[in-house]
Design an enzyme around this catalytic site. Structure first.
Site, short mmCIF file in Angstrom:
data_model
loop_
_atom_site.label_atom_id
_atom_site.label_comp_id
_atom_site.label_asym_id
_atom_site.label_seq_id
_atom_site.Cartn_x
_atom_site.Cartn_y
_atom_site.Cartn_z
N GLY A 13 0.80 -1.23 0.00
CA GLY A 13 0.00 0.00 0.00
C GLY A 13 0.82 1.27 0.00
N GLY A 88 0.27 -0.48 9.98
CA GLY A 88 -0.97 -0.40 10.75
C GLY A 88 -1.89 -1.57 10.44
CB ILE A 89 -3.68 -4.00 12.11
CG1 ILE A 89 -3.61 -3.54 13.58
CG2 ILE A 89 -2.45 -4.80 11.73
CD1 ILE A 89 -3.64 -4.68 14.59
CE1 TYR A 151 -6.81 1.71 11.30
CE2 TYR A 151 -8.53 3.37 11.07
CZ TYR A 151 -7.34 2.81 10.64
OH TYR A 151 -6.68 3.35 9.57
N PRO A 181 -5.14 9.91 6.17
CG PRO A 181 -3.91 8.12 5.34
CD PRO A 181 -4.29 8.79 6.61
N GLY A 182 -7.85 9.85 3.78
CA GLY A 182 -9.25 9.46 3.58
C GLY A 182 -9.24 8.07 2.96
CB ILE A 184 -5.62 5.60 0.28
CG1 ILE A 184 -5.62 6.97 0.99
CG2 ILE A 184 -4.46 5.49 -0.71
CD1 ILE A 184 -5.69 8.18 0.11
#
Ligand code: NAP
Length: 247
Positions: A13, A88-89, A151, A181-182, A184
């Site tokens: 990503g 990240g998760i 999260y 981020p929005g 992605i």
């Protein structure tokens, strides 16, 4: 000037694109990820393109492993000057069904993982009198969102940590900013769409004022700027890369 940059979550990503942008401008790049095979493949592609790059398999929640990986980076590339924490998760669970174990894991990776990585590299930046830190948080921590409260809380912690460190290290030539981020297009975004846990791609795009999904390169371009010489007067900021979402 060529700098030493560390990117976590570099096996997939956004982390891939961020690493590519640093390599393309001549930085020496250390790519860290829990998925050793994936991150080595990305690193090899960078080396094939002429970059100086190394990969380290590391779980960012494992403090000792993080410090060992950063020691390897110092030995092989030099003192760390830039870090972007993209590892990240995520998980989709109603609040009352979040187990203490999954709450702890979310915090351990997203928030404590960021803490571990930053504590490992900041001494290098202090010694050099220059540093650029970008954390990857989430627009969900600005707006709130359902079924992701662990999260969202972990990413809210990342935003707060970023702001605190920006003030603490501003006198030392170190800037600390976060990109929330929005939507992605990455494997992390595709998985829940395919599982029906997020609205469809078409719906998400329809909600986005610029009329398209974000790309990893959109994030990487913002990171590259925030980690440039020219961005020295920008610190403690949330730089939304979200296609115009009103938050
Ligand atoms: P991604 O494609 O899943 O990439 C994240 C990478 O981090 C993966 O390679 C993952 O490995 C790795 N990772 C997971 N746990 C780790 C750990 N404990 N230690 C080291 N590496 C670990 O996700 P992405 O979309 O690029 O996300 C990058 C960051 O943006 C994340 O922090 C995410 O929360 C945030 N974000 C994403 C979006 C979006 O729309 N995509 C929106 C807001 C925020 P595995 O694949 O093996 O787990």
């Amino acid at each position: 000037m060529s700098r030493v940059a560390v990117v976590t979550g570099a096996g997939s990503g956004m982390g891939v694109a961020i690493s590519q942008h640093f390599a393309a401008r001549g930085d020496r790049v250390a790519l860290l990820d829990v998925n050793g095979a994936a991150v080595e493949e990305v690193t090899q592609r960078l080396r094939d393109g002429g970059a100086e790059a190394i990969s380290c398999q590391v779980d960012v929640s494992d403090r000792r492993a993080v410090f060992e990986a950063i020691e390897t980076v110092r030995t092989e590339l030099g003192a760390v000057e830039i870090i972007v924490t993209s590892a990240g998760i995520e998980a989709f669970v109603p609040f009352l069904e979040i187990s203490p174990e999954s709450w702890e894991r979310m915090m351990a990776v997203n928030l404590t993982g960021t803490f571990n990585c930053l504590q490992a590299v900041v001494p290098d930046m202090l010694a050099g009198g220059w540093g650029r830190i970008v954390t990857i948080s989430s627009s969900s921590a600005q707006s709130g969102t359902k079924n992701m409260s662990h999260y969202v809380a972990s990413k809210g912690g990342v935003i707060a940590l970023t702001k605190a460190l920006a003030i603490e290290y501003a006198p030392h030539g170190i800037t600390v900013n976060t990109i929330p981020p929005g939507f992605i297009e990455t494997p992390m975004a595709h998985r829940p769409i395919e599982a029906g846990l997020l609205p469809s791609m078409e719906e998400l795009i329809a909600r986005t004022p610029v009329g398209r999904a974000g790309t990893p390169d959109d994030i990487a371009a913002a990171c590259a700027f925030l980690c440039s010489e020219e961005a020295g007067y920008i610190t403690g900021q949330l730089i939304g890369v979200n296609g115009g979402w009103y938050l």
